[in-house]
Design a protein around this motif. Structure first.
Motif, PDB file in Angstrom:
ATOM      1  N   LEU A   1       7.211   2.382  -3.553  1.00 50.63           N
ATOM      2  CA  LEU A   1       6.703   2.068  -4.881  1.00 50.63           C
ATOM      3  C   LEU A   1       7.692   1.232  -5.681  1.00 50.63           C
ATOM      4  O   LEU A   1       8.908   1.363  -5.493  1.00 50.63           O
ATOM      5  N   PRO A   2       7.191   0.375  -6.578  1.00 46.97           N
ATOM      6  CA  PRO A   2       5.776   0.050  -6.824  1.00 46.97           C
ATOM      7  C   PRO A   2       5.269  -1.081  -5.942  1.00 46.97           C
ATOM      8  O   PRO A   2       4.096  -1.426  -6.024  1.00 46.97           O
TER       9      PRO A   2
ATOM     10  N   THR B   1      -0.964   3.528  -7.614  1.00 46.03           N
ATOM     11  CA  THR B   1      -1.368   4.558  -6.653  1.00 46.03           C
ATOM     12  C   THR B   1      -2.294   5.559  -7.328  1.00 46.03           C
ATOM     13  O   THR B   1      -3.340   5.935  -6.776  1.00 46.03           O
TER      14      THR B   1
ATOM     15  N   SER C   1       1.955   0.503  -2.950  1.00 46.90           N
ATOM     16  CA  SER C   1       1.319   1.626  -3.649  1.00 46.90           C
ATOM     17  C   SER C   1       0.469   2.491  -2.739  1.00 46.90           C
ATOM     18  O   SER C   1      -0.307   3.323  -3.212  1.00 46.90           O
TER      19      SER C   1
END
Length: 433
Positions: free
Chosen positions: A270-271, A396, A274
């Motif tokens: 992350l990011p 996410t 995701s």
């Protein structure tokens, strides 16, 4: 009478949430104008770094146009690095890989006839126009009511989300994929299945992952769409093989794809990624217990296989509305992948538009395991998370909220199923009379 009052109150609550979303969309429109102006100033100062991901496409287009006798150069990393340096691109910290199928490079190779910056401007302009057309198609497909404000809201949800802006900023291709999928679903709903299949076939040879959507359409017995998609994909593959040779296609699917995926996954969690794999990688590292590559791979594989099987069950056994199947297919395609980059969330906007549009189409009826108010509120949260630049697990969370909303549509209250059964029997009786 009591049921009528309850339905009216629920409809009012849903409309309040929709009005709130519209106000937020208007506010973000002003913010986006400022961001776009900033991008414009920075691009004027540095053409090489402008629309930076398109540089990789431009290399592949140029390799096809200038070196068709040796198509393996499309995936030659050393040649790519040299090409980018000659353009004046700063490659430090970038993942140097062009990972699209050879079909993509061949079909768009005429862009290499233009100077690099001109090609970028034309590509991005076409992508934005197609995204706008796709947003209109998705809105009209998702909402069949007469309130034009709802249609405007659905279009705003798509065009003002940050993944769309980010995709245009990078000169990426997810807006093109969004258009191809939205147009495919739109044409199916208009009973123009052969055209839908052609667009879906183009999407498959460009990105491969839309094969998941073809599979779910097959479960729905959308024969004409599936056959048309298959014929289109085969025709484009034969055309590519006639120009570049079959060897480059075989090598891409048997060798290069896994190599590219490994390179992209090496960028971390992350990011930037995701997906479930990316989230597990980041969380385990932050807890001081980094997951091994074997664990990450097994988790991503098992999860991807599980949601694909679950999607097949839902579509085959519990399908009620084709539009929900489209939404589920898109989210399955995204979540089953071990790599879910922020720009891929452009495609997640299609399920969100379907979910919100169909909810506003019948605000007085509970179509999901969630109440209409809860369903639209969760949808609003998913949309708002996509209105901002990705941070940690925001995308996410948005992806899983959208997926949960899709799944909940297959488990409506028993009262809704009983009403639909009665309506179906009534229609059969009227037809027999």
């Amino acid at each position: 009478m009591l049921n009528a009052r309850v339905g009216a109150r629920t409809g009012d609550n849903v409309r309040i949430i929709a009005a709130f979303l519209m106000l937020v969309a208007i506010g973000f429109l002003a913010i986006r104008m400022v961001i776009i102006y900033h991008y414009f100033l920075s691009y004027r100062a540095n053409h090489a770094q402008a629309f930076s991901d398109f540089n990789f496409y431009y290399y592949a287009f140029d390799a096809v146009l200038r070196s068709a006798h040796d198509p393996s150069l499309i995936y030659n990393t050393d040649r790519l690095l040299e090409f980018l340096k000659n353009l004046g691109v700063n490659t430090e910290g970038d993942i140097l890989v062009y990972c699209y199928p050879p079909h993509f490079a061949l079909i768009f190779s005429p862009f290499a006839m233009l100077p690099p910056f001109a090609a970028k401007l034309v590509w991005t302009s076409i992508s934005v126009v197609l995204c706008i057309i796709g947003a209109i198609m998705a809105a009209k497909m998702s909402y069949r009511g007469a309130d034009r404000r709802v249609t405007a809201l659905l279009i705003a949800i798509t065009l003002l989300s940050f993944p769309v802006l980010h995709d245009a900023y990078l000169g990426q291709s997810n807006q093109l994929l969004f258009f191809l999928l939205a147009a495919s679903f739109f044409f199916i709903e208009r009973d123009n299945r052969w055209s839908a299949g052609v667009l879906l076939g183009v999407a498959v040879v460009f990105k491969v992952t839309p094969l998941a959507i073809v599979g779910l359409l097959l479960l729905r017995r959308e024969w004409r769409t599936v056959i048309s998609a298959g014929l289109c994909a085969i025709a484009l593959t034969l055309f590519t093989a006639s120009k570049l040779g079959f060897g480059i296609i075989w090598s891409y699917f048997t060798v290069d794809m896994s190599r590219f995926q490994a390179q992209i996954q090496s960028a971390g969690g992350l990011p930037g990624n995701s997906s479930v794999r990316g989230a597990l990688q980041t969380i385990s590292t932050s807890l001081g217990m980094p997951a091994s590559e074997a664990t990450l791979h097994a988790t991503a594989t098992i999860f991807g296989a599980a949601i694909c099987v679950f999607a097949c069950y839902l579509v085959f056994r519990r399908s009620r509305d084709r539009r929900t199947d489209y939404a589920l297919a898109c989210m399955t395609m995204l979540l089953a992948s071990p790599v879910l980059e922020p720009i891929h969330m452009v495609v997640a906007l299609l399920p969100l538009v379907v979910l919100i549009g169909t909810a506003l189409e019948r605000p007085d009826m509970q179509q999901s395991a969630f109440s209409p108010r809860a369903e639209l509120l969760l949808g609003a949260v998913a949309v708002l998370l996509l209105f901002f630049l990705e941070r940690s697990a925001t995308y996410t969370v948005s992806a899983f909220i959208t997926y949960a909303l899709c799944v909940a549509r297959y488990f409506p209250p028993a009262a809704v199923l009983a009403r639909e059964r009665r309506d179906g029997l009534a229609r059969l009786d009227s037809q027999s009379i």
